[in-house]
Design a protein around this motif. Structure first.
Motif, PDB file in Angstrom:
ATOM      1  N   LEU A  60       0.832  -1.202   0.000  1.00 10.19           N
ATOM      2  CA  LEU A  60       0.000   0.000   0.000  1.00 10.19           C
ATOM      3  C   LEU A  60       0.869   1.255   0.000  1.00 10.19           C
ATOM      4  CD1 LEU A  60      -2.792   1.289   0.129  1.00 10.19           C
ATOM      5  CD2 LEU A  60      -2.678   1.136   2.628  1.00 10.19           C
ATOM      6  N   VAL A  61       1.838   1.322   0.923  1.00 14.35           N
ATOM      7  CA  VAL A  61       2.686   2.516   1.025  1.00 14.35           C
ATOM      8  C   VAL A  61       3.495   2.719  -0.249  1.00 14.35           C
ATOM      9  CG1 VAL A  61       4.632   3.552   2.250  1.00 14.35           C
ATOM     10  CG2 VAL A  61       2.826   2.428   3.537  1.00 14.35           C
ATOM     11  N   PHE A  62       4.178   1.660  -0.675  1.00 19.73           N
ATOM     12  CA  PHE A  62       5.008   1.794  -1.877  1.00 19.73           C
ATOM     13  C   PHE A  62       4.147   1.995  -3.119  1.00 19.73           C
ATOM     14  CE2 PHE A  62       7.192  -0.092  -5.564  1.00 19.73           C
ATOM     15  CZ  PHE A  62       8.305   0.738  -5.603  1.00 19.73           C
ATOM     16  N   GLY A  63       3.037   1.252  -3.224  1.00 28.42           N
ATOM     17  CA  GLY A  63       2.201   1.345  -4.419  1.00 28.42           C
ATOM     18  C   GLY A  63       1.633   2.739  -4.629  1.00 28.42           C
ATOM     19  N   VAL A  64       1.066   3.306  -3.562  1.00 32.24           N
ATOM     20  CA  VAL A  64       0.449   4.638  -3.690  1.00 32.24           C
ATOM     21  C   VAL A  64       1.505   5.706  -3.988  1.00 32.24           C
ATOM     22  CG1 VAL A  64      -0.791   6.449  -2.444  1.00 32.24           C
ATOM     23  CG2 VAL A  64      -1.534   4.066  -2.251  1.00 32.24           C
ATOM     24  N   ALA A  71      -0.507   6.410   5.990  1.00 35.79           N
ATOM     25  CA  ALA A  71      -0.621   7.732   5.358  1.00 35.79           C
ATOM     26  C   ALA A  71       0.526   8.640   5.808  1.00 35.79           C
ATOM     27  CB  ALA A  71      -1.971   8.365   5.708  1.00 35.79           C
ATOM     28  N   ILE A  72       0.883   8.570   7.093  1.00 34.45           N
ATOM     29  CA  ILE A  72       2.000   9.377   7.608  1.00 34.45           C
ATOM     30  C   ILE A  72       3.301   8.993   6.902  1.00 34.45           C
ATOM     31  CG2 ILE A  72       3.457   9.748   9.645  1.00 34.45           C
ATOM     32  CD1 ILE A  72       0.856   9.561  11.307  1.00 34.45           C
ATOM     33  N   ASP A  73       3.544   7.696   6.740  1.00 34.39           N
ATOM     34  CA  ASP A  73       4.764   7.256   6.065  1.00 34.39           C
ATOM     35  C   ASP A  73       4.766   7.664   4.591  1.00 34.39           C
ATOM     36  OD1 ASP A  73       5.885   6.102   8.333  1.00 34.39           O
ATOM     37  OD2 ASP A  73       4.871   4.188   8.012  1.00 34.39           O
ATOM     38  N   MET A  74       3.597   7.683   3.968  1.00 36.04           N
ATOM     39  CA  MET A  74       3.516   8.145   2.577  1.00 36.04           C
ATOM     40  C   MET A  74       3.912   9.610   2.470  1.00 36.04           C
ATOM     41  SD  MET A  74      -0.037   6.440   1.227  1.00 36.04           S
ATOM     42  CE  MET A  74      -0.437   4.733   1.608  1.00 36.04           C
TER      43      MET A  74
END
Length: 584
Positions: free
Chosen positions: A41-45, A220-223
């Motif tokens: 999720l994080v990497f994909g977005v 979301a924070i990590d993104m």
């Protein structure tokens, strides 16, 4: 005697098989099950959004430029005050942490020694303070403020122009940026080394988000941390490309080369980074970084010796004094002073605050990594003072030399864009070609090592906090950083620097709010630290015990520790009062 104060005896005996008593430190090991591999999720977005930005930039540069200009205008009009207010608040915040009751809390176990010796720690902090930014702005910022004084500091050529120029430069490069980095560094180091959390920005939010820090909110924070790092690093690489282009024009006599050469420089340096990443020559990059540090020090010493040495020495105390005296005025400058001030802020102060905010995940995690075992007081003192002193000396040497030349009739300010002014300064002294080539080599290595370090941070955030992200993920973010730098330069058109500044300010806006939340979470964490809890229990228990002892026995009593009342109210063996266990 009832005191109305909660003491250790009021609490149920903790189950040692579960969490320890809050007054006792826990084993410092990750208590969060570590999942391996890429967080899809994080990497994909983040990857998709980054690719969409790149596509927009390369396919329709004009529309991206228009949207960026509109975004900057909105950001400055509505949130410029937020950048100004929070950046100064972070300075006050970290100094308060260091000087207050949290200052003695270690970033590790109570009895843990620092992982690195003081000299090594200071040396690494010094290295973190060097980079493309100091190379690019070392001459250009002081000389720009000298010939075009900041709002409210008088007309050009006024007697205090030099000291005001230096004070403004130090305002942008000393306490404020490093206080911003210190907030992230403290939060990450405390969470990892004191609490056993994962090395993620989101993990530091556990005190206020609880388990949601590992859910959608944390992701979301990590993104946002990845986006901040991507655009902040791309800004630095773009500045480096501008300076190398300028050096080639001067040293090789290429003339006006345009943006095509800029993109080519970024492509070559990005390829060099990819080559280093896929070959795994970590020691080679470390060796190059050490060579770069020696080159930077040698260049500064060279200019100090052949340049206006006495003027530079005089400028050091004057600059520091002016900075301290003008700090309240500079920190309070906002767009409320008029459109001219608003434009100036977007080019200088707010751009810097946004740039530093973008760099916080990278620099914060770096200084956290090298600071295990330090107390919060030691951490803040080192992080604020060491890089700030490096910046003071650097800008007094490079900026002071340029100002001295400008006052003597050599037009450094009019010699070209900001990226050309360092080379114009070096041309006034011996070995100009050699020193100019050294500058380009320095910037090139900073580019490669900076992309390497920033990509590892983005890779770590993409792979659930691992300190050894996979090579493909690191390479992806390295290439993306170079490509974003190229797009940001193209957005600026003829004034490539404006594209870097505009997009940096916009991209950093969400991370301002994350930083505020990070500070709140850190204080909540520290308030429940075992060392703080023990101190609170000790003060309250001893105070109540003394009152009980004096009341019942006068001066003739001692304190002891024994098992207290149970939850049913039965007294202990000796029948002491809950508060303090006096004996005759």
């Amino acid at each position: 005697m009832a005191t109305g104060i909660e003491h250790p005896r009021d609490l149920p005996t903790p189950d040692r098989s579960e969490e320890p008593h809050p007054a006792l430190e826990a084993a410092i090991e990750s208590r969060v099950p570590r999942e391996r591999g890429v967080d899809k999720l994080v990497f994909g977005v983040t990857a998709l959004v980054s690719l969409a930005f790149l596509t927009w930039g390369f396919v329709s540069t004009g529309s991206l430029a228009d949207a960026s200009a509109g975004g900057l205008a909105w950001t400055m009009e509505n949130t410029g005050w937020l950048f100004v207010l929070t950046s100064s608040a972070f300075v006050v915040f970290v100094i308060w942490l260091a000087l207050g009751k949290f200052g003695n809390i270690p970033l590790g176990r109570d009895d843990e020694d620092p992982e690195f010796g003081t000299i090594s720690w200071v040396a690494m902090m010094f290295s973190a303070g060097m980079g493309i930014g100091l190379m690019f702005y070392g001459v250009s910022e002081p000389i720009s403020h000298f010939v075009t004084p900041p709002p409210g500091t008088g007309e050009a050529g006024n007697p205090e122009a030099a000291q005001n120029a230096m004070a403004t430069t130090l305002f942008h490069w000393t306490l404020h940026p490093w206080a911003i980095y210190a907030v992230v560094g403290l939060a990450v180091a405390y969470g990892v080394y004191r609490k056993g959390r994962l090395q993620l920005i989101s993990s530091a939010f556990e005190p206020i988000l609880g388990r949601h820090a590992r859910g959608a909110g944390g992701k979301a924070i990590d993104m946002f941390a990845i986006f901040a790092t991507l655009f902040g690093s791309a800004t630095s690489l773009g500045l480096g490309a501008l300076q190398i282009q300028s050096g080639l024009q001067i040293v090789a006599g290429l003339g006006d080369t345009g943006n095509a050469v800029l993109v080519g420089i970024i492509a070559v340096l990005t390829a060099a980074f990819v080559l280093s990443a896929v070959s795994g020559v970590a020691k080679g990059i470390q060796w190059l970084s050490n060579v770069n540090m020696v080159l930077a020090i040698a260049l500064a010493l060279f200019l100090f010796v052949v340049g206006p040495t006495v003027f530079i020495l005089n400028l050091l105390p004057t600059s520091i004094g002016s900075y301290v005296g003008d700090l309240p005025m500079m920190a309070a400058r906002t767009a409320a002073e008029g459109p001219e001030t608003s434009d100036w802020l977007s080019t200088w102060t707010v751009f810097y605050w946004a740039w530093w905010l973008s760099w916080t995940p990278f620099v914060g995690m770096f200084i956290a990594r090298i600071s295990r075992g330090r107390t919060i007081r030691q951490f803040v003192t080192g992080v604020l003072l060491v890089p700030s002193l490096v910046s003071v000396v650097w800008f007094c040497i490079f900026g002071g030399t340029a100002i001295d030349l400008q006052m003597d009739g050599t037009d450094i300010a009019g010699a070209g864009g900001l990226e050309a002014q360092l080379f114009s300064t070096l041309e006034a002294y011996p070995l100009a070609t050699v020193s100019s080539i050294a500058v380009m080599v320095l910037v090139g290595i900073f580019f490669v090592s900076g992309a390497d370090a920033a990509s590892i941070v983005m890779g770590s955030l993409s792979e659930r906090g691992t300190i050894h992200p996979s090579r493909p993920t690191v390479v992806f973010w390295g290439v993306a950083t170079g490509a974003v730098a190229a797009v940001m330069l193209l957005v600026g058109g003829q004034d490539a620097l404006s594209g870097l500044q505009t997009i940096t300010v916009i991209a950093a806006l969400p991370f301002v709010l994350i930083m505020v939340g990070l500070a709140v979470a850190l204080v909540k964490d520290l308030a429940q630290d075992p060392m703080v809890v023990r101190r609170r229990y000790a003060i309250e228990a001893v105070e109540a015990a003394v009152i009980t002892g004096v009341t019942e026995h006068g001066d003739d009593f001692v304190l002891s520790v024994e098992k207290g009342q149970s939850d049913t109210g039965e007294a202990g063996e000796a029948g002491e009062d809950r508060a303090g266990h006096p004996h005759a």
